[in-house]
Design an enzyme around this catalytic site. Structure first.
Site, PDB file in Angstrom:
ATOM      1  N   GLU A  58       0.841  -1.206   0.000  1.00 61.86           N
ATOM      2  CA  GLU A  58       0.000   0.000   0.000  1.00 61.86           C
ATOM      3  C   GLU A  58       0.877   1.258   0.000  1.00 61.86           C
ATOM      4  OE1 GLU A  58      -1.743   1.432   3.595  1.00 61.86           O
ATOM      5  OE2 GLU A  58      -3.695   1.766   2.669  1.00 61.86           O
ATOM      6  N   TRP A  80      -8.140  -2.175  -0.513  1.00 56.57           N
ATOM      7  CA  TRP A  80      -8.867  -0.990  -0.985  1.00 56.57           C
ATOM      8  C   TRP A  80     -10.038  -1.333  -1.911  1.00 56.57           C
ATOM      9  CZ3 TRP A  80      -9.096   3.870   0.657  1.00 56.57           C
ATOM     10  CH2 TRP A  80      -8.075   4.318   1.496  1.00 56.57           C
ATOM     11  N   TYR A  94      -4.684   9.676  -1.721  1.00 49.14           N
ATOM     12  CA  TYR A  94      -3.302   9.912  -1.270  1.00 49.14           C
ATOM     13  C   TYR A  94      -2.243  10.062  -2.362  1.00 49.14           C
ATOM     14  CZ  TYR A  94      -5.416   8.199   3.040  1.00 49.14           C
ATOM     15  OH  TYR A  94      -6.235   8.022   4.106  1.00 49.14           O
ATOM     16  N   ARG A 127       9.019  23.477   8.026  1.00 47.99           N
ATOM     17  CA  ARG A 127       7.992  23.415   6.970  1.00 47.99           C
ATOM     18  C   ARG A 127       8.044  22.112   6.180  1.00 47.99           C
ATOM     19  NH1 ARG A 127       9.171  29.586   4.713  1.00 47.99           N
ATOM     20  NH2 ARG A 127       8.815  30.599   6.729  1.00 47.99           N
ATOM     21  N   CYS A 146      -7.677   9.717   5.717  1.00 51.44           N
ATOM     22  CA  CYS A 146      -7.703   9.559   7.178  1.00 51.44           C
ATOM     23  C   CYS A 146      -6.374  10.023   7.751  1.00 51.44           C
ATOM     24  CB  CYS A 146      -7.957   8.109   7.546  1.00 51.44           C
ATOM     25  SG  CYS A 146      -9.637   7.651   7.139  1.00 51.44           S
ATOM     26  N   ARG A 172      -7.018  12.103  11.193  1.00 46.41           N
ATOM     27  CA  ARG A 172      -8.279  12.706  11.655  1.00 46.41           C
ATOM     28  C   ARG A 172      -9.273  11.671  12.155  1.00 46.41           C
ATOM     29  NH1 ARG A 172     -12.431  11.255   8.469  1.00 46.41           N
ATOM     30  NH2 ARG A 172     -11.799  10.457   6.444  1.00 46.41           N
ATOM     31  N   ASP A 175      -9.639   3.949  12.872  1.00 45.42           N
ATOM     32  CA  ASP A 175     -10.250   2.646  13.153  1.00 45.42           C
ATOM     33  C   ASP A 175      -9.217   1.888  13.986  1.00 45.42           C
ATOM     34  OD1 ASP A 175     -10.968  -0.058  12.975  1.00 45.42           O
ATOM     35  OD2 ASP A 175     -11.525   0.054  10.846  1.00 45.42           O
ATOM     36  N   ASN A 183      -1.534   1.794   9.951  1.00 45.22           N
ATOM     37  CA  ASN A 183      -1.031   3.166   9.835  1.00 45.22           C
ATOM     38  C   ASN A 183       0.296   3.345  10.586  1.00 45.22           C
ATOM     39  OD1 ASN A 183      -4.458   4.109  10.049  1.00 45.22           O
ATOM     40  ND2 ASN A 183      -3.234   4.227   8.186  1.00 45.22           N
TER      41      ASN A 183
HETATM   42  N1  LIG Z   1     -13.409   1.201   8.306  1.00 47.54           N
HETATM   43  C1  LIG Z   1     -12.235   1.358   7.709  1.00 47.54           C
HETATM   44  N2  LIG Z   1     -11.100   1.122   8.410  1.00 47.54           N
HETATM   45  C2  LIG Z   1      -9.876   1.256   7.819  1.00 47.54           C
HETATM   46  O1  LIG Z   1      -8.867   1.026   8.512  1.00 47.54           O
HETATM   47  C3  LIG Z   1      -9.810   1.664   6.452  1.00 47.54           C
HETATM   48  C4  LIG Z   1     -11.003   1.904   5.759  1.00 47.54           C
HETATM   49  N3  LIG Z   1     -12.197   1.740   6.411  1.00 47.54           N
HETATM   50  N4  LIG Z   1     -11.008   2.283   4.452  1.00 47.54           N
HETATM   51  C5  LIG Z   1      -9.786   2.561   3.757  1.00 47.54           C
HETATM   52  C6  LIG Z   1      -8.608   1.856   4.305  1.00 47.54           C
HETATM   53  C7  LIG Z   1      -8.472   0.404   3.977  1.00 47.54           C
HETATM   54  N5  LIG Z   1      -7.772  -0.110   5.152  1.00 47.54           N
HETATM   55  C8  LIG Z   1      -7.827  -1.426   5.574  1.00 47.54           C
HETATM   56  C9  LIG Z   1      -8.681  -2.319   4.958  1.00 47.54           C
HETATM   57  C10 LIG Z   1      -8.741  -3.637   5.377  1.00 47.54           C
HETATM   58  C11 LIG Z   1      -7.949  -4.066   6.430  1.00 47.54           C
HETATM   59  C12 LIG Z   1      -8.033  -5.501   6.861  1.00 47.54           C
HETATM   60  O2  LIG Z   1      -8.967  -6.189   6.564  1.00 47.54           O
HETATM   61  N6  LIG Z   1      -7.026  -6.000   7.547  1.00 47.54           N
HETATM   62  C13 LIG Z   1      -6.924  -7.397   7.972  1.00 47.54           C
HETATM   63  C14 LIG Z   1      -5.997  -8.177   7.046  1.00 47.54           C
HETATM   64  C15 LIG Z   1      -6.229  -7.937   5.615  1.00 47.54           C
HETATM   65  C16 LIG Z   1      -5.041  -8.272   4.705  1.00 47.54           C
HETATM   66  O3  LIG Z   1      -3.879  -7.977   5.031  1.00 47.54           O
HETATM   67  O4  LIG Z   1      -5.262  -8.827   3.638  1.00 47.54           O
HETATM   68  C17 LIG Z   1      -6.333  -7.443   9.374  1.00 47.54           C
HETATM   69  O5  LIG Z   1      -6.622  -8.406  10.088  1.00 47.54           O
HETATM   70  O6  LIG Z   1      -5.560  -6.523   9.712  1.00 47.54           O
HETATM   71  C18 LIG Z   1      -7.086  -3.167   7.047  1.00 47.54           C
HETATM   72  C19 LIG Z   1      -7.027  -1.859   6.617  1.00 47.54           C
HETATM   73  C20 LIG Z   1      -7.486   0.979   6.062  1.00 47.54           C
HETATM   74  N7  LIG Z   1      -8.588   1.841   5.770  1.00 47.54           N
HETATM   75  O1  LIG Z   2      -5.644   4.587   6.831  1.00 46.69           O
HETATM   76  C1  LIG Z   2      -6.784   4.543   7.296  1.00 46.69           C
HETATM   77  C2  LIG Z   2      -7.912   4.722   6.501  1.00 46.69           C
HETATM   78  C3  LIG Z   2      -9.128   4.676   7.083  1.00 46.69           C
HETATM   79  N1  LIG Z   2      -9.272   4.461   8.411  1.00 46.69           N
HETATM   80  C4  LIG Z   2     -10.649   4.380   8.976  1.00 46.69           C
HETATM   81  C5  LIG Z   2     -11.117   5.436   9.917  1.00 46.69           C
HETATM   82  C6  LIG Z   2     -12.629   5.331   9.777  1.00 46.69           C
HETATM   83  O2  LIG Z   2     -13.080   4.224  10.562  1.00 46.69           O
HETATM   84  C7  LIG Z   2     -12.821   5.018   8.310  1.00 46.69           C
HETATM   85  C8  LIG Z   2     -13.063   6.252   7.473  1.00 46.69           C
HETATM   86  O3  LIG Z   2     -14.342   6.740   7.684  1.00 46.69           O
HETATM   87  P1  LIG Z   2     -14.657   8.315   7.766  1.00 46.69           P
HETATM   88  O4  LIG Z   2     -16.131   8.374   7.956  1.00 46.69           O
HETATM   89  O5  LIG Z   2     -14.209   8.933   6.484  1.00 46.69           O
HETATM   90  O6  LIG Z   2     -13.899   8.856   8.958  1.00 46.69           O
HETATM   91  O7  LIG Z   2     -11.594   4.413   7.919  1.00 46.69           O
HETATM   92  C9  LIG Z   2      -8.161   4.273   9.205  1.00 46.69           C
HETATM   93  O8  LIG Z   2      -8.254   4.057  10.427  1.00 46.69           O
HETATM   94  N2  LIG Z   2      -6.955   4.329   8.619  1.00 46.69           N
END
Ligand SMILES: Nc1nc(=O)c2c([nH]1)NC[C@@H]1CN(c3ccc(C(=O)N[C@@H](CCC(=O)O)C(=O)O)cc3)CN21
Ligand SMILES: O=c1ccn([C@H]2C[C@H](O)[C@@H](COP(=O)(O)O)O2)c(=O)[nH]1
Length: 269
Positions: A58, A80, A94, A127, A146, A172, A175, A183
């Site tokens: 990513e 994604w 991004y 900066r 985010c 901002r 999750d 992150n």
């Molecule tokens: N609700 C939400 N939370 C997020 O963290 C998030 C979003 N949406 N939307 C955009 C991106 C996508 N991101 C994601 C999406 C999926 C996983 C996830 O399912 N993680 C699993 C393993 C998946 C894998 O590596 O294939 C885990 O157990 O960490 C993590 C971050 C972070 N972002």
């Molecule tokens: O890198 C990321 C991308 C997304 N998230 C999480 C934070 C929220 O749970 C959702 C985004 O929803 P909004 O309504 O736009 O805030 O995805 C994250 O933690 N890290």
């Protein structure tokens, strides 16, 4: 990764219940900060196994300036997919803002190249900032950023040493169970890569969160994780590349990663 477990516990025990865009419901706090000393090991969770390949892929995808999920899918990364349209596009997210922020005169600004050049030529500057929050384009994005902006900071070299490079991220919306572990690792990697490019030691990652939330369908998973004790951190080795654009997934080797089993959780879309 005590810092992370403390956050998880704090949100679980002191958050307020709050509805959210996805309709899932969250428990949430506003404003939290964690600090990770990158010399103390690579900040990846040991209390649940993380899929580092998705995180590295990513980050390289952001750095390519790419905003279509095809490149990720070709590498088996599906994180994604839920947000992409039929063509795989996410809008100007991004990668677009980092590498080609549209300027008013019709040209575009490469913020990543700019910040690296700035760190080399004017390390003491206050900066060194990259922003993904392009107010004029947020409405066209599949998901507004985010991790909205980050800043680098250089600590001068002590005698015989190299300067150290620290990074602070403002996120901002966080999750806490699924997104935050990704992150933290992602920005630790970015800091190490930029440090390599400007010939500095990786310093600290400062991670500042706005709305830090646990989705209500992650509470049991959080409880399970909080029964586990953190182990020693692994080390990340990154092959040397001459440009921030030249890294590949195979250039990253995590040494000594021993983690508890992964914990499945549904992602809120
Ligand atoms: N609700 C939400 N939370 C997020 O963290 C998030 C979003 N949406 N939307 C955009 C991106 C996508 N991101 C994601 C999406 C999926 C996983 C996830 O399912 N993680 C699993 C393993 C998946 C894998 O590596 O294939 C885990 O157990 O960490 C993590 C971050 C972070 N972002
Ligand atoms: O890198 C990321 C991308 C997304 N998230 C999480 C934070 C929220 O749970 C959702 C985004 O929803 P909004 O309504 O736009 O805030 O995805 C994250 O933690 N890290």
């Amino acid at each position: 990764m005590r810092q992370y477990l403390d956050l998880l516990e704090h949100v679980r025990d002191h958050g307020v219940d709050k509805s959210d865009r996805t309709g899932t419901g969250t428990r949430s706090v506003f404003g939290h900060q964690m600090r990770f000393d990158l010399a103390a090991g690579f900040p990846v969770l040991t209390t649940k196994k993380l899929h580092l390949r998705s995180i590295i892929g990513e980050l390289l995808w952001f750095l390519r300036g790419d905003t279509n999920v095809r490149w990720l899918q070709e590498r088996g990364i599906s994180i994604w997919d839920e947000w992409a349209d039929e063509q795989g596009d996410l809008g100007p997210v991004y990668g677009h803002q980092w590498r080609s922020w549209p300027a008013p005169d019709g040209s575009s600004i490469d913020q990543i190249a700019g910040v690296i050049e700035g760190l080399r030529t004017n390390p003491d500057s206050r900066r060194h900032i990259v922003s993904a929050w392009n107010v004029a384009e947020v409405g066209d994005m599949a998901l507004p950023p985010c991790h909205t902006m980050f800043q680098f900071y250089v600590t001068p070299a002590s005698e015989g040493g190299r300067p150290t490079l620290s990074c602070q991220l403002y996120q901002r919306s966080a999750d806490v169970f699924l997104g935050v572990p990704f992150n933290i690792a992602s920005y630790a990697l970015l800091t190490m890569m930029v440090a390599q490019q400007v010939d500095m030691e990786p310093g600290e990652l400062v991670h500042t969160l706005g709305d830090a939330h646990l989705y209500l369908n992650h509470l049991e998973q959080a409880d399970l994780q909080l029964t586990r004790s953190p182990g020693p951190l692994p080390r990340m080795e990154i092959a040397h590349r001459d440009s921030i654009d030249a890294y590949e997934i195979e250039d990253f080797t995590l040494v000594g990663y021993e983690a508890a089993p992964s914990i499945k959780a549904p992602i809120a879309v």
